[in-house]
Structures are given as C-alpha cells and as structure tokens.
Design a protein around this motif. Sequence first.
Motif, mmCIF file in Angstrom:
data_model
loop_
_atom_site.group_PDB
_atom_site.id
_atom_site.type_symbol
_atom_site.label_atom_id
_atom_site.label_comp_id
_atom_site.label_asym_id
_atom_site.label_seq_id
_atom_site.Cartn_x
_atom_site.Cartn_y
_atom_site.Cartn_z
ATOM 1 N N CYS A 47 34.295 40.460 60.143
ATOM 2 C CA CYS A 47 34.067 41.907 59.712
ATOM 3 C C CYS A 47 34.826 42.250 58.469
ATOM 4 O O CYS A 47 35.976 41.711 58.265
ATOM 5 C CB CYS A 47 34.208 42.783 61.002
ATOM 6 S SG CYS A 47 35.707 42.633 61.837
ATOM 7 N N ALA A 48 34.199 43.154 57.651
ATOM 8 C CA ALA A 48 35.088 43.724 56.370
ATOM 9 C C ALA A 48 35.964 44.792 56.988
ATOM 10 O O ALA A 48 35.733 45.341 57.937
ATOM 11 C CB ALA A 48 33.889 44.257 55.574
ATOM 12 N N LEU A 49 36.958 44.679 56.254
ATOM 13 C CA LEU A 49 38.427 45.635 56.787
ATOM 14 C C LEU A 49 38.087 46.977 55.672
ATOM 15 O O LEU A 49 37.355 47.007 54.688
ATOM 16 C CB LEU A 49 39.319 44.870 56.071
ATOM 17 C CG LEU A 49 39.815 43.831 57.059
ATOM 18 C CD1 LEU A 49 40.911 42.859 56.864
ATOM 19 C CD2 LEU A 49 39.948 43.973 58.652
ATOM 20 N N THR A 50 38.986 47.820 55.966
ATOM 21 C CA THR A 50 38.926 49.232 55.249
ATOM 22 C C THR A 50 39.860 48.762 54.163
ATOM 23 O O THR A 50 40.090 49.354 53.214
ATOM 24 C CB THR A 50 39.389 50.322 56.030
ATOM 25 O OG1 THR A 50 40.558 50.177 57.010
ATOM 26 C CG2 THR A 50 38.055 50.699 56.881
ATOM 27 N N LEU A 51 40.783 47.960 54.276
ATOM 28 C CA LEU A 51 41.685 47.518 53.041
ATOM 29 C C LEU A 51 40.927 46.541 52.260
ATOM 30 O O LEU A 51 40.062 45.943 52.590
ATOM 31 C CB LEU A 51 42.746 46.612 53.746
ATOM 32 C CG LEU A 51 43.730 46.866 55.011
ATOM 33 C CD1 LEU A 51 44.709 46.000 55.572
ATOM 34 C CD2 LEU A 51 44.663 48.263 54.327
ATOM 35 N N GLY A 52 41.347 46.714 51.010
ATOM 36 C CA GLY A 52 40.594 45.701 50.078
ATOM 37 C C GLY A 52 41.198 46.000 48.749
ATOM 38 O O GLY A 52 42.451 46.291 48.470
ATOM 39 N N THR A 53 40.422 45.503 47.570
ATOM 40 C CA THR A 53 40.879 45.595 46.242
ATOM 41 C C THR A 53 40.068 46.650 45.532
ATOM 42 O O THR A 53 38.736 46.693 45.611
ATOM 43 C CB THR A 53 40.432 44.129 45.549
ATOM 44 O OG1 THR A 53 41.061 43.247 46.545
ATOM 45 C CG2 THR A 53 41.195 44.174 44.366
ATOM 46 N N TYR A 54 40.684 47.182 44.900
ATOM 47 C CA TYR A 54 39.785 48.518 43.868
ATOM 48 C C TYR A 54 40.152 48.009 42.332
ATOM 49 O O TYR A 54 40.963 47.243 42.090
ATOM 50 C CB TYR A 54 40.775 49.665 43.938
ATOM 51 C CG TYR A 54 40.741 50.389 45.381
ATOM 52 C CD1 TYR A 54 39.861 51.241 45.596
ATOM 53 C CD2 TYR A 54 41.342 49.775 46.479
ATOM 54 C CE1 TYR A 54 39.687 51.951 46.903
ATOM 55 C CE2 TYR A 54 41.226 50.338 47.669
ATOM 56 C CZ TYR A 54 40.598 51.348 48.019
ATOM 57 O OH TYR A 54 40.247 52.182 49.371
ATOM 58 N N ALA A 55 39.093 48.421 41.658
ATOM 59 C CA ALA A 55 39.219 48.234 40.284
ATOM 60 C C ALA A 55 38.780 49.562 39.472
ATOM 61 O O ALA A 55 37.803 50.022 39.988
ATOM 62 C CB ALA A 55 38.425 46.947 39.795
ATOM 63 N N ALA A 56 39.552 49.585 38.232
ATOM 64 C CA ALA A 56 38.952 50.832 37.655
ATOM 65 C C ALA A 56 38.671 50.079 36.118
ATOM 66 O O ALA A 56 39.428 49.099 35.694
ATOM 67 C CB ALA A 56 40.212 51.727 37.054
#
Length: 394
Positions: A47-56
């Motif tokens: 399953c996918a987590l609510t933690l992750g990688t963000y990008a601007a």
Amino acid sequence: MDMIGTLRAAFHQQFGDREELRYFFAPGRVNLIGEHTDYNGGHVFPCALTLGTYAACAKRSDGRIRMYSLNFEGDGVKEFNLFEIAYVESDGWANYPKGVFKQFIEAGMKIEEGFDIVYSGNIPNGAGLSSSASIELVTAVLINEWHSFGVSNVQLALLSQRAENEFIGVNCGIMDQFSIALGKEDHAILLNCDTLAFEYSTFRQEGLALVIANTNKKRTLADSKYNERRAECQSALNDLQKKIDITHLCELTADEFAEVAHLIEDDICRKRARHVVTENERTIRAINFLKNDKIEKLGALMKASHLSLKNDYEVTGLELDALAEAAWRHPGTIGSRMTGAGFGGCTISIVKEEQLVSFIEETGAMYQEKTGIQASFYTAGIGGGARELTKEEV
Ligand code: GLA
C-alpha cells in the motif's frame, strides 16, 4: 512551516521568483506480504503511504534541468542538459530523476524546455520504504502533467521501473513503482506482477494499527545483493525449464514445486525458489483471510513470510530478526515481518491499537538490548498515489 511552505521558500532561495510554480507528490510504500515475488511473476500486497516525496517545479526555456533536494542540502544544485543525460556517480540522488527524464525522451516524447525543481521527502532514506521509486514517480508525474502527455499511471510505473533497471542498474521488479503510481487511501493493492491485473482491498481495520518499525540499520550492499537474488531465481528457473514448461517460478504451487525441486541443481538456488513459491501462496491466502476478517490467520502468515525470508531467502539479518522476534512476543501483535528488499530497513506489524504504546515501548527496548540500536516507530497512514497537488492542497 508546512511542507509546501518549506518547498516554496527553498525554491525561491535556490532559483528565484517564478510566476508559475506547480507542486507534485508521490508516496512511499510498504508491502504487507509478498516479498521478492514480483520479479518472479507472483503476487504482492503493498500500500502507498501518506509519507512521500514532494516537488516544486517551474519551467525554463533553455533545455536545462536544475535540481535541488532538501534531503541532501550539502550536495547543492545538480544541473544537466536535457539532450545529454548520463549517469554520473557524484550526482547521487539526482540520478533517479535524471533516469526518468531520459526514459521519457527515449520513449519519443518531446521535452524541449527545461525545469527548475526542488524536492523534499519525509520518507526515511534507505529504510526500504521506496524513497527511490517515490522520487522517480514524482518526477514522472511532473513531466507527464506539465506536458499533458496523457501517459497512464501504469505506464508511468513501467517507465520509472525501466529508469531504475537501465539507468541506475538495480534490477527491481514492478511492485514499488506500481503501488506508488496507483496507491489509494485506506486500500492495499493486490497486484499480479505477471499480468499487472490488480484489485484494491480495503485496509482499515477497526481497533488495529499498521506500525512501521525502522531498524535504523542502513541497508548496505543492498543493490548488489538484490541483483544476486534475482540471478539465483533465474538460475533455478533455467534448471526447471529444462524439464517443465513454465515462464515464471510463481506458476508453481508449493505442492508442484516440491515434486520438481530436485531439478534445481544448486542447493542455494533451490532454497531461493522455495521461498518465492511459498511466499506467492502465502500472499494469495493472506488476501482471502483479510477479506474474510480472519486477521489472526493473516498475522500467522506474516510470521511465516519473515521466517522464509530469513531461512530460505537470507535477506533479514540480525537487526530485522531481532525486531520481528520482539514484536512476535508482544501480546498486542497480530502479525509482524520484514518489509521491502531486506538487508536492513523496516518491519511492518499489525498491532491492537489499545496496546500500541506498550508495543512500541517493549519492542523498542527488547530490540535495543539485543542490537544496541534504537529503533524508530511510525504509525503508517495509507494514502493516495502519485499526483499533482491541487490548489486547495498547497
Ligand atoms: C525492492 C524492489 C521490489 C521488490 C522488493 C522485494 O523493494 O524494488 O521490486 O522486489 O524489493 O519484494
């Protein structure tokens, strides 16, 4: 400051003011069961987590890409030209997004402008929660959305997997990229890695928590050992194919495997194949138990999975074993096992919520006594897949 505020400030500091700044997110993932089955045509249940990688990200007009990561501030800005993308050892983390750009271009998609991108992630690095597939997918979505290419999520997952296989040189299967691309809140994904047929299964159990425990043992030599396991499975398959007509190890049931196992010449390769076949069966059974509310039985399969990864696949090690064993002893534990590739990293446990505090205290203490290392614990939220963040979200 929240994550988006931090990203925005870092973007302005590194690259200056820009009219149009867009934001993207890709989660990490945790696998409930079905380990080292994906590259053997088997089933997985991540399953996918609510933690992750963000990008601007903002566009440039000169075909150059500049990237900066708040997780590797000391590395500074990495810069390259879209038309000469090459793997450069000293580029470290930036090789993952570079590989994704290269895959889009090789697939014939026209990317002519450049980009300035700032990344920031809250997945612990090297913990087996797929921080690398997460940065690949956040980049893939960013490229896809910005150019309106209309590439499907499944294709984005395959393209990112190719980037990791060909550009990074890790022969990973499809589980990580797929679950990150197609994650769904409160759902795990049952994926058949041979056909890519998949179904979502609700994973919100009243009174139960999903706990990720990090051994805080960095995964050393993980990439080369991972490739070695793949080669051992391939060798087992080659031996079997001399006598029986199969394409993947996971086509065999455990009973069928027992009858043909002697055809595998090397003892080690035979053990590896036994793990793969039994793990695939466990995964299919686990999902049925979950659907029928037989969570205790799912817990027993998680333990069996860990033991098979320890004894037959040999990817656990002292730390993962100590953490799983400590969890098995706690009365609040329904099930616990290592998750991801192994060789260090994390365990995943299903724990009775009312005993969560004592689970963390006692398991952590037992682990520290055995290894001298302090573990970290996170209660995992199951979140959505890779996407552009809407105006309301930023
Ligand atoms: C890593 C790989 C996946 C999968 C797991 C083990 O996470 O990237 O493809 O093989 O290990 O199940």
